[in-house]
Design a protein around this motif. Structure first.
Motif, PDB file in Angstrom:
ATOM      1  N   UNK A 182     -52.273 -51.067 -87.467  1.00  0.00           N
ATOM      2  CA  UNK A 182     -51.066 -51.088 -86.627  1.00  0.00           C
ATOM      3  C   UNK A 182     -50.749 -52.490 -86.135  1.00  0.00           C
ATOM      4  N   UNK A 183     -51.780 -53.245 -85.776  1.00  0.00           N
ATOM      5  CA  UNK A 183     -51.569 -54.638 -85.338  1.00  0.00           C
ATOM      6  C   UNK A 183     -50.960 -55.454 -86.477  1.00  0.00           C
ATOM      7  N   UNK A 184     -51.507 -55.306 -87.671  1.00  0.00           N
ATOM      8  CA  UNK A 184     -50.991 -56.050 -88.824  1.00  0.00           C
ATOM      9  C   UNK A 184     -49.565 -55.631 -89.171  1.00  0.00           C
ATOM     10  N   UNK A 185     -49.289 -54.339 -89.115  1.00  0.00           N
ATOM     11  CA  UNK A 185     -47.935 -53.859 -89.406  1.00  0.00           C
ATOM     12  C   UNK A 185     -46.918 -54.413 -88.417  1.00  0.00           C
ATOM     13  N   UNK A 186     -47.357 -54.657 -87.198  1.00  0.00           N
ATOM     14  CA  UNK A 186     -46.479 -55.235 -86.178  1.00  0.00           C
ATOM     15  C   UNK A 186     -46.454 -56.762 -86.253  1.00  0.00           C
ATOM     16  N   UNK A 187     -47.205 -57.319 -87.183  1.00  0.00           N
ATOM     17  CA  UNK A 187     -47.301 -58.780 -87.368  1.00  0.00           C
ATOM     18  C   UNK A 187     -47.769 -59.484 -86.089  1.00  0.00           C
ATOM     19  N   UNK A 188     -48.748 -58.886 -85.450  1.00  0.00           N
ATOM     20  CA  UNK A 188     -49.275 -59.427 -84.197  1.00  0.00           C
ATOM     21  C   UNK A 188     -50.714 -59.913 -84.333  1.00  0.00           C
ATOM     22  N   UNK A 189     -51.230 -60.014 -85.560  1.00  0.00           N
ATOM     23  CA  UNK A 189     -52.629 -60.381 -85.731  1.00  0.00           C
ATOM     24  C   UNK A 189     -52.982 -61.773 -85.211  1.00  0.00           C
ATOM     25  N   UNK A 190     -51.994 -62.633 -85.058  1.00  0.00           N
ATOM     26  CA  UNK A 190     -52.249 -63.963 -84.481  1.00  0.00           C
ATOM     27  C   UNK A 190     -52.437 -63.902 -82.971  1.00  0.00           C
ATOM     28  N   UNK A 191     -52.095 -62.774 -82.366  1.00  0.00           N
ATOM     29  CA  UNK A 191     -52.143 -62.643 -80.908  1.00  0.00           C
ATOM     30  C   UNK A 191     -53.182 -61.641 -80.417  1.00  0.00           C
ATOM     31  N   UNK A 192     -53.796 -60.914 -81.330  1.00  0.00           N
ATOM     32  CA  UNK A 192     -54.752 -59.873 -80.966  1.00  0.00           C
ATOM     33  C   UNK A 192     -56.150 -60.298 -81.394  1.00  0.00           C
ATOM     34  N   UNK A 193     -57.091 -60.181 -80.485  1.00  0.00           N
ATOM     35  CA  UNK A 193     -58.487 -60.505 -80.780  1.00  0.00           C
ATOM     36  C   UNK A 193     -59.317 -59.241 -80.564  1.00  0.00           C
ATOM     37  N   UNK A 194     -59.625 -58.530 -81.640  1.00  0.00           N
ATOM     38  CA  UNK A 194     -60.440 -57.333 -81.463  1.00  0.00           C
ATOM     39  C   UNK A 194     -61.886 -57.721 -81.161  1.00  0.00           C
ATOM     40  N   UNK A 195     -62.465 -57.061 -80.185  1.00  0.00           N
ATOM     41  CA  UNK A 195     -63.860 -57.288 -79.819  1.00  0.00           C
ATOM     42  C   UNK A 195     -64.540 -55.929 -79.819  1.00  0.00           C
ATOM     43  N   UNK A 196     -65.527 -55.778 -80.660  1.00  0.00           N
ATOM     44  CA  UNK A 196     -66.240 -54.516 -80.757  1.00  0.00           C
ATOM     45  C   UNK A 196     -67.629 -54.727 -80.156  1.00  0.00           C
ATOM     46  N   UNK A 197     -67.719 -54.468 -78.863  1.00  0.00           N
ATOM     47  CA  UNK A 197     -68.965 -54.624 -78.105  1.00  0.00           C
ATOM     48  C   UNK A 197     -68.923 -53.662 -76.931  1.00  0.00           C
ATOM     49  N   UNK A 198     -70.037 -53.483 -76.282  1.00  0.00           N
ATOM     50  CA  UNK A 198     -70.063 -52.691 -75.060  1.00  0.00           C
ATOM     51  C   UNK A 198     -69.267 -53.414 -73.984  1.00  0.00           C
ATOM     52  N   UNK A 199     -68.495 -52.667 -73.227  1.00  0.00           N
ATOM     53  CA  UNK A 199     -67.652 -53.263 -72.187  1.00  0.00           C
ATOM     54  C   UNK A 199     -68.445 -54.059 -71.172  1.00  0.00           C
ATOM     55  N   UNK A 200     -69.582 -53.510 -70.747  1.00  0.00           N
ATOM     56  CA  UNK A 200     -70.358 -54.209 -69.721  1.00  0.00           C
ATOM     57  C   UNK A 200     -70.915 -55.534 -70.241  1.00  0.00           C
ATOM     58  N   UNK A 201     -71.063 -55.670 -71.553  1.00  0.00           N
ATOM     59  CA  UNK A 201     -71.528 -56.933 -72.137  1.00  0.00           C
ATOM     60  C   UNK A 201     -70.396 -57.923 -72.348  1.00  0.00           C
ATOM     61  N   UNK A 202     -69.162 -57.446 -72.317  1.00  0.00           N
ATOM     62  CA  UNK A 202     -68.008 -58.277 -72.656  1.00  0.00           C
ATOM     63  C   UNK A 202     -67.150 -58.659 -71.454  1.00  0.00           C
ATOM     64  N   UNK A 203     -66.997 -57.783 -70.489  1.00  0.00           N
ATOM     65  CA  UNK A 203     -66.072 -58.015 -69.372  1.00  0.00           C
ATOM     66  C   UNK A 203     -66.364 -59.322 -68.639  1.00  0.00           C
ATOM     67  N   UNK A 204     -67.623 -59.655 -68.477  1.00  0.00           N
ATOM     68  CA  UNK A 204     -67.963 -60.889 -67.753  1.00  0.00           C
ATOM     69  C   UNK A 204     -67.616 -62.155 -68.526  1.00  0.00           C
ATOM     70  N   UNK A 205     -67.287 -62.026 -69.808  1.00  0.00           N
ATOM     71  CA  UNK A 205     -66.861 -63.182 -70.603  1.00  0.00           C
ATOM     72  C   UNK A 205     -65.422 -63.589 -70.297  1.00  0.00           C
ATOM     73  N   UNK A 206     -64.700 -62.762 -69.541  1.00  0.00           N
ATOM     74  CA  UNK A 206     -63.294 -63.006 -69.244  1.00  0.00           C
ATOM     75  C   UNK A 206     -63.096 -63.270 -67.759  1.00  0.00           C
ATOM     76  N   UNK A 207     -62.210 -64.210 -67.446  1.00  0.00           N
ATOM     77  CA  UNK A 207     -61.855 -64.451 -66.051  1.00  0.00           C
ATOM     78  C   UNK A 207     -60.860 -63.387 -65.608  1.00  0.00           C
TER      79      UNK A 207
END
Length: 83
Positions: free
Chosen positions: A14-39
């Motif tokens: 769906x992201x590719x069909x919308x031509x948004x792949x330059x703006x979307x960064x999929x992250x496949x990890x546990x939320x608790x391991x990832x949330x602290x990586x973001x401000x």
């Protein structure tokens, strides 16, 4: 799994069909391991696909809510309805 493949595959298609792949960064990890990586207020659009039980969805929402910009969007996949 969806009929046509994994949720991730369908999401990325769906992201590719919308031509948004330059703006979307999929992250496949546990939320608790990832949330602290973001401000706080760093994320414009968040798609959460977690265990479908309320407690897990709520935990992820609480972890990520501060990370989403004002007027940002949080998408939750397959949330269990409880009365």
């Amino acid at each position: 799994m969806t009929e046509s493949g994994s949720t991730y595959d369908l999401f990325w298609s769906n992201v590719k069909n919308a031509r948004e792949e330059d703006y979307v960064i999929p992250i496949v990890k546990k939320s608790e391991d990832t949330a602290n990586d973001f401000t706080n207020e760093a994320v414009r659009l968040l798609f959460i696909n977690v265990s479908h039980e309320y407690e897990f969805v709520n935990r992820d929402f609480e972890l990520w809510y501060p990370k989403v910009m004002k007027n940002g969007i949080i998408l939750l996949h397959d949330v269990e309805h409880r009365e």
